[in-house]
Design a protein around this motif. Structure first.
Motif, mmCIF file in Angstrom:
data_model
loop_
_atom_site.group_PDB
_atom_site.id
_atom_site.type_symbol
_atom_site.label_atom_id
_atom_site.label_comp_id
_atom_site.label_asym_id
_atom_site.label_seq_id
_atom_site.Cartn_x
_atom_site.Cartn_y
_atom_site.Cartn_z
ATOM 1 N N TYR A 25 6.745 12.622 -10.665
ATOM 2 C CA TYR A 25 6.745 11.413 -9.837
ATOM 3 C C TYR A 25 8.118 11.184 -9.207
ATOM 4 C CZ TYR A 25 5.655 6.589 -8.500
ATOM 5 O OH TYR A 25 5.435 5.442 -7.799
ATOM 6 N N SER A 26 9.170 11.369 -9.979
ATOM 7 C CA SER A 26 10.522 11.166 -9.452
ATOM 8 C C SER A 26 10.827 12.138 -8.331
ATOM 9 C CB SER A 26 11.554 11.317 -10.578
ATOM 10 O OG SER A 26 11.358 10.355 -11.592
ATOM 11 N N ALA A 27 10.412 13.389 -8.492
ATOM 12 C CA ALA A 27 10.640 14.388 -7.444
ATOM 13 C C ALA A 27 9.809 14.066 -6.206
ATOM 14 C CB ALA A 27 10.302 15.776 -7.970
ATOM 15 N N ALA A 28 8.585 13.561 -6.399
ATOM 16 C CA ALA A 28 7.725 13.227 -5.259
ATOM 17 C C ALA A 28 8.321 12.093 -4.435
ATOM 18 C CB ALA A 28 6.332 12.841 -5.761
ATOM 19 N N VAL A 29 8.923 11.113 -5.098
ATOM 20 C CA VAL A 29 9.541 9.989 -4.392
ATOM 21 C C VAL A 29 10.672 10.477 -3.494
ATOM 22 C CG1 VAL A 29 10.980 7.942 -4.734
ATOM 23 C CG2 VAL A 29 8.854 8.200 -6.016
ATOM 24 N N LEU A 30 11.407 11.469 -3.961
ATOM 25 C CA LEU A 30 12.539 11.980 -3.184
ATOM 26 C C LEU A 30 12.099 12.801 -1.975
ATOM 27 C CD1 LEU A 30 14.984 13.000 -6.055
ATOM 28 C CD2 LEU A 30 15.120 10.994 -4.562
ATOM 29 N N PRO A 80 0.801 -1.231 0.000
ATOM 30 C CA PRO A 80 0.000 0.000 0.000
ATOM 31 C C PRO A 80 0.834 1.282 0.000
ATOM 32 C CG PRO A 80 -0.959 -1.606 1.497
ATOM 33 C CD PRO A 80 0.348 -2.197 1.036
ATOM 34 N N SER A 81 1.890 1.343 0.789
ATOM 35 C CA SER A 81 2.673 2.577 0.869
ATOM 36 C C SER A 81 3.296 2.946 -0.469
ATOM 37 C CB SER A 81 3.762 2.433 1.935
ATOM 38 O OG SER A 81 4.632 1.348 1.625
ATOM 39 N N VAL A 82 3.692 1.943 -1.237
ATOM 40 C CA VAL A 82 4.282 2.193 -2.558
ATOM 41 C C VAL A 82 3.192 2.458 -3.592
ATOM 42 C CG1 VAL A 82 5.674 1.188 -4.415
ATOM 43 C CG2 VAL A 82 6.324 0.828 -2.025
ATOM 44 N N ASN A 83 2.110 1.731 -3.499
ATOM 45 C CA ASN A 83 1.020 1.892 -4.467
ATOM 46 C C ASN A 83 0.369 3.272 -4.404
ATOM 47 O OD1 ASN A 83 1.416 -0.734 -5.305
ATOM 48 N ND2 ASN A 83 -0.206 -1.589 -4.026
ATOM 49 N N GLN A 84 0.550 3.984 -3.302
ATOM 50 C CA GLN A 84 -0.068 5.302 -3.150
ATOM 51 C C GLN A 84 0.906 6.452 -3.432
ATOM 52 O OE1 GLN A 84 -3.375 5.607 -2.602
ATOM 53 N NE2 GLN A 84 -3.413 3.368 -2.696
ATOM 54 N N LEU A 85 2.097 6.143 -3.882
ATOM 55 C CA LEU A 85 3.089 7.197 -4.113
ATOM 56 C C LEU A 85 2.631 8.218 -5.139
ATOM 57 C CD1 LEU A 85 6.451 5.201 -4.124
ATOM 58 C CD2 LEU A 85 5.745 6.945 -2.480
ATOM 59 N N TRP A 86 1.883 7.772 -6.135
ATOM 60 C CA TRP A 86 1.449 8.675 -7.202
ATOM 61 C C TRP A 86 0.629 9.845 -6.670
ATOM 62 C CZ3 TRP A 86 -3.772 9.459 -8.144
ATOM 63 C CH2 TRP A 86 -4.641 8.557 -7.542
ATOM 64 N N ARG A 87 0.022 9.669 -5.503
ATOM 65 C CA ARG A 87 -0.806 10.747 -4.946
ATOM 66 C C ARG A 87 0.032 11.961 -4.555
ATOM 67 N NH1 ARG A 87 -5.979 9.112 -3.972
ATOM 68 N NH2 ARG A 87 -6.377 6.856 -3.968
ATOM 69 N N HIS A 88 1.328 11.783 -4.376
ATOM 70 C CA HIS A 88 2.196 12.903 -4.010
ATOM 71 C C HIS A 88 2.643 13.703 -5.240
ATOM 72 C CE1 HIS A 88 2.554 11.494 0.147
ATOM 73 N NE2 HIS A 88 2.634 10.278 -0.355
ATOM 74 N N CYS A 89 2.266 13.245 -6.414
ATOM 75 C CA CYS A 89 2.558 13.965 -7.657
ATOM 76 C C CYS A 89 1.299 14.702 -8.077
ATOM 77 C CB CYS A 89 2.999 12.973 -8.738
ATOM 78 S SG CYS A 89 3.083 13.659 -10.405
ATOM 79 N N ASP A 90 1.321 16.018 -8.045
ATOM 80 C CA ASP A 90 0.128 16.808 -8.338
ATOM 81 C C ASP A 90 -0.405 16.545 -9.743
ATOM 82 O OD1 ASP A 90 0.186 17.916 -5.829
ATOM 83 O OD2 ASP A 90 1.237 19.742 -6.455
ATOM 84 N N TYR A 91 0.475 16.341 -10.676
ATOM 85 C CA TYR A 91 0.040 16.125 -12.056
ATOM 86 C C TYR A 91 -0.856 14.898 -12.172
ATOM 87 C CZ TYR A 91 0.263 15.086 -17.045
ATOM 88 O OH TYR A 91 -0.062 14.796 -18.345
#
Length: 258
Positions: free
Chosen positions: A53-58, A15-26
């Motif tokens: 997405y790459s910036a959100a992961v960082l 779940p924690s990885v599957n929701q990463l996209w939510r931190h990317c506003d686009y």
């Protein structure tokens, strides 16, 4: 510089990885952008999510990410994928596919032409074992700072994201790690293959895709007679192992006649 490639990034199914996209506003605000476009209150634009997405992961401090150098590309016209083509080979049982190209050197094309199309299934070759890694990190990991810069390295991503992804401390011979909020780099070595060839699991049609047509890939049939195909900027050439092609002929250093 480094980023998460949209075409070739593996995610752990938690779940924690599957929701990463939510931190990317686009990505997370896509429904709102669609709605504004339908109401004609704003124009709808499309951009690559790789930067966002790459910036959100960082920005996440509870992740472990490995940025491995695993891809070929057609960006440099001096690359052997232009002069000798990208080779796509199927195994004897058609159960595996291997991408490879000629290495750097005056005789690399001739050496490549002498190999059987299923060289990767020969004994003592790294590909003979599914569990054997083709790359291995060597030496110690070195901590590097994640600092904003004025660098511009990703023309397809917005500058606000490039600030954190463009870093002159990292070279093409480094594997980059993002471990719980800390950035590291470490040198890697690639397994040696016969005839000095190079192999990777992914080829990015960065330039060729601009003029490639579907009909140009028709010759590549997994259930056909050919087990080897040479892919170039002008199309796909099937190579039949009938004994004429791979006899070490020095007068034809490349399947493309170059």
């Amino acid at each position: 510089w480094w980023y998460l490639r949209g075409q070739f990034t593996f995610h752990r199914n938690v779940p924690s990885v599957n929701q990463l996209w939510r931190h990317c506003d686009y990505l997370s605000n896509m429904d709102e952008r669609f709605l504004r476009a339908l109401r004609h209150s704003d124009s709808f634009h499309i951009e690559s999510a790789e930067g966002c997405y790459s910036a959100a992961v960082l920005q996440q401090t509870n992740l472990r990410v490995k940025y491995a150098v695993k891809a070929f590309t057609d960006v440099r016209e001096r690359d052997t994928s232009y002069t000798h083509g990208l080779h796509v080979a199927f195994g004897e049982d058609r159960d595996r596919t291997v991408l490879y190209k000629a290495g750097v050197g005056a005789q690399s094309g001739a050496e490549l032409s002498r190999l059987p199309s299923t060289w990767f299934e020969m004994r003592n070759v790294a590909y003979a074992s599914y569990s054997r890694p083709l790359q291995a990190e060597v030496g110690s990991r070195e901590s590097i700072a994640l600092t904003a810069s004025d660098g511009k390295c990703m023309y397809w991503a917005r500058e606000e994201y490039q600030r954190y992804l463009c870093n002159d401390q990292v070279e093409s011979t480094d594997t980059v790690f993002w471990i719980n909020g800390q950035l590291f780099k470490q040198k890697y070595e690639t397994m040696q293959f016969p005839a000095r060839i190079e192999s990777a699991p992914f080829f990015h049609f960065q330039e060729w895709k601009r003029y490639y047509r579907r009909s140009q890939t028709i010759p590549m049939q997994r259930d056909g007679a050919a087990k080897l195909f040479v892919v170039g900027k002008d199309g796909v050439i099937p190579v039949y192992d009938d004994g004429n092609y791979r006899r070490g002929r020095n007068d034809v250093p490349s399947p493309l006649g170059l």
